[in-house]
Motif scaffolding. Structure first.
Motif, PDB file in Angstrom:
ATOM      1  N   ASN A 101      -5.525  -5.991   3.264  1.00  0.00           N
ATOM      2  CA  ASN A 101      -4.944  -6.630   4.620  1.00  0.00           C
ATOM      3  C   ASN A 101      -5.145  -5.900   5.856  1.00  0.00           C
ATOM      4  OD1 ASN A 101      -2.932  -7.820   6.054  1.00  0.00           O
ATOM      5  ND2 ASN A 101      -1.809  -8.266   4.606  1.00  0.00           N
ATOM      6  N   SER A 102      -5.809  -6.374   6.563  1.00  0.00           N
ATOM      7  CA  SER A 102      -5.778  -6.093   7.987  1.00  0.00           C
ATOM      8  C   SER A 102      -4.753  -5.661   8.725  1.00  0.00           C
ATOM      9  CB  SER A 102      -7.040  -6.808   8.962  1.00  0.00           C
ATOM     10  OG  SER A 102      -6.357  -7.914   9.189  1.00  0.00           O
ATOM     11  N   ASP A 103      -3.489  -6.461   8.323  1.00  0.00           N
ATOM     12  CA  ASP A 103      -2.558  -5.959   9.167  1.00  0.00           C
ATOM     13  C   ASP A 103      -1.638  -4.830   8.853  1.00  0.00           C
ATOM     14  OD1 ASP A 103      -2.308  -8.638  10.501  1.00  0.00           O
ATOM     15  OD2 ASP A 103      -0.860  -9.399   8.955  1.00  0.00           O
ATOM     16  N   ASN A 104      -2.020  -4.426   7.699  1.00  0.00           N
ATOM     17  CA  ASN A 104      -1.704  -3.044   7.176  1.00  0.00           C
ATOM     18  C   ASN A 104      -2.174  -1.832   7.607  1.00  0.00           C
ATOM     19  OD1 ASN A 104       0.518  -4.114   5.208  1.00  0.00           O
ATOM     20  ND2 ASN A 104      -1.162  -4.263   3.736  1.00  0.00           N
TER      21      ASN A 104
ATOM     22  N   LEU B 250      13.644   5.347   4.878  1.00  0.00           N
ATOM     23  CA  LEU B 250      12.518   5.368   5.827  1.00  0.00           C
ATOM     24  C   LEU B 250      12.293   6.688   6.502  1.00  0.00           C
ATOM     25  CD1 LEU B 250      11.960   1.696   7.178  1.00  0.00           C
ATOM     26  CD2 LEU B 250      10.915   2.807   5.049  1.00  0.00           C
ATOM     27  N   GLN B 251      13.480   7.406   6.607  1.00  0.00           N
ATOM     28  CA  GLN B 251      13.346   8.737   7.285  1.00  0.00           C
ATOM     29  C   GLN B 251      12.856   9.888   6.463  1.00  0.00           C
ATOM     30  OE1 GLN B 251      15.986   6.694   7.682  1.00  0.00           O
ATOM     31  NE2 GLN B 251      14.941   5.767   9.506  1.00  0.00           N
TER      32      GLN B 251
ATOM     33  N   ALA C 118       2.695  -2.687  -1.396  1.00  0.00           N
ATOM     34  CA  ALA C 118       3.512  -3.468  -0.754  1.00  0.00           C
ATOM     35  C   ALA C 118       4.452  -3.967  -1.570  1.00  0.00           C
ATOM     36  CB  ALA C 118       2.759  -4.519   0.093  1.00  0.00           C
ATOM     37  N   GLN C 119       4.742  -3.709  -2.846  1.00  0.00           N
ATOM     38  CA  GLN C 119       5.655  -4.187  -3.648  1.00  0.00           C
ATOM     39  C   GLN C 119       7.202  -3.500  -3.658  1.00  0.00           C
ATOM     40  OE1 GLN C 119       3.927  -4.714  -7.766  1.00  0.00           O
ATOM     41  NE2 GLN C 119       2.097  -4.557  -6.964  1.00  0.00           N
ATOM     42  N   SER C 120       7.935  -4.168  -4.176  1.00  0.00           N
ATOM     43  CA  SER C 120       9.257  -3.761  -4.220  1.00  0.00           C
ATOM     44  C   SER C 120       9.371  -2.121  -4.892  1.00  0.00           C
ATOM     45  CB  SER C 120      10.072  -4.740  -4.684  1.00  0.00           C
ATOM     46  OG  SER C 120      11.521  -4.142  -5.169  1.00  0.00           O
TER      47      SER C 120
ATOM     48  N   TYR D 174       6.200  -3.236   2.880  1.00  0.00           N
ATOM     49  CA  TYR D 174       5.438  -3.072   4.098  1.00  0.00           C
ATOM     50  C   TYR D 174       5.552  -2.070   5.055  1.00  0.00           C
ATOM     51  CZ  TYR D 174       3.440  -7.423   2.499  1.00  0.00           C
ATOM     52  OH  TYR D 174       2.746  -8.387   1.816  1.00  0.00           O
ATOM     53  N   ASN D 175       6.354  -0.972   4.410  1.00  0.00           N
ATOM     54  CA  ASN D 175       6.673   0.347   5.112  1.00  0.00           C
ATOM     55  C   ASN D 175       5.650   1.430   4.747  1.00  0.00           C
ATOM     56  OD1 ASN D 175       9.068  -0.670   6.179  1.00  0.00           O
ATOM     57  ND2 ASN D 175       9.915  -0.691   4.253  1.00  0.00           N
ATOM     58  N   LYS D 176       4.326   0.986   4.720  1.00  0.00           N
ATOM     59  CA  LYS D 176       3.364   2.119   4.277  1.00  0.00           C
ATOM     60  C   LYS D 176       2.998   3.043   5.003  1.00  0.00           C
ATOM     61  CE  LYS D 176       0.757  -1.356   1.504  1.00  0.00           C
ATOM     62  NZ  LYS D 176      -0.610  -1.930   1.039  1.00  0.00           N
ATOM     63  N   PRO D 177       3.264   3.115   6.464  1.00  0.00           N
ATOM     64  CA  PRO D 177       2.940   4.351   7.104  1.00  0.00           C
ATOM     65  C   PRO D 177       4.059   5.332   6.878  1.00  0.00           C
ATOM     66  CG  PRO D 177       2.686   2.511   8.680  1.00  0.00           C
ATOM     67  CD  PRO D 177       3.260   1.885   7.228  1.00  0.00           C
ATOM     68  N   GLU D 178       5.356   4.642   6.769  1.00  0.00           N
ATOM     69  CA  GLU D 178       6.444   5.740   6.340  1.00  0.00           C
ATOM     70  C   GLU D 178       6.397   6.245   4.897  1.00  0.00           C
ATOM     71  OE1 GLU D 178       7.820   2.920   9.564  1.00  0.00           O
ATOM     72  OE2 GLU D 178       6.629   2.508   7.613  1.00  0.00           O
ATOM     73  N   ALA D 179       5.842   5.575   4.166  1.00  0.00           N
ATOM     74  CA  ALA D 179       5.637   5.824   2.720  1.00  0.00           C
ATOM     75  C   ALA D 179       4.440   6.951   2.621  1.00  0.00           C
ATOM     76  CB  ALA D 179       5.314   4.678   1.982  1.00  0.00           C
TER      77      ALA D 179
END
Length: 161
Positions: free
Chosen positions: A140-143, A76-77, A27-29, A114-119
């Motif tokens: 992190n349960s949010d992720n 992100l696309q 989730a880092q830059s 926090y764009n982990k699904p797209e990543a």
């Protein structure tokens, strides 16, 4: 330190030996310094090989990390950013929709805030992977919830589930 210590290191290496593909999505830059630091940390922990990085030191005794040219950037696309990679964008890149640089990737190491699904999707596409099953582990349960919802919505839209 590696959470779980030697047991985690051994489990990662056993997964790799069994042919399981592994990727770190942080989730880092999304930047070259972030990727370089993460690669160095993985190497120092002795798990770099699980993510496509050598754990061997260069001739000067330092661990080899990626250069600016090694790191790929995407929006992100999943559209690759132009080769210029200027921040702020130079006039040549300013008109490109891909300049947002939301995801940085080097081998099996990805930084995407926090764009982990797209990543994860960008990494799978770049690697030519279309797995039936994916196991996502995060502290992190949010992720975890975001990853689940991203793919659940995609499955429902495609007529599955």
């Amino acid at each position: 330190t590696l959470r779980g210590g030697d047991a985690t290191r051994e489990a990662l290496m056993e997964m790799v030996q069994a042919g399981v593909r592994t990727v770190v999505v942080t989730a880092q830059s999304p930047s070259v310094p972030t990727i370089a630091n993460l690669v160095r940390e993985l190497q120092e922990l002795g798990v770099g090989a699980a993510f496509g990085h050598s754990d061997h030191k260069a001739s000067d005794g330092d661990l080899a990390g990626p250069s600016e040219a090694d790191v790929e950037f995407y929006n992100l696309q999943g559209v690759p950013c132009p080769p210029c990679r200027c921040l702020p964008p130079c006039p040549l890149c300013a008109g490109s929709q891909a300049v947002s640089r939301e995801v940085a990737r080097f081998k099996d190491t990805v930084a995407a805030r926090y764009n982990k699904p797209e990543a994860l999707e960008i990494w799978m596409k770049a690697e030519g992977l279309t797995p039936e099953n994916v196991m996502f582990v995060d502290d992190n349960s949010d992720n975890v919830f975001n990853m689940y919802m991203h793919f659940a919505v995609r499955e429902v839209k495609s007529g599955g589930g």
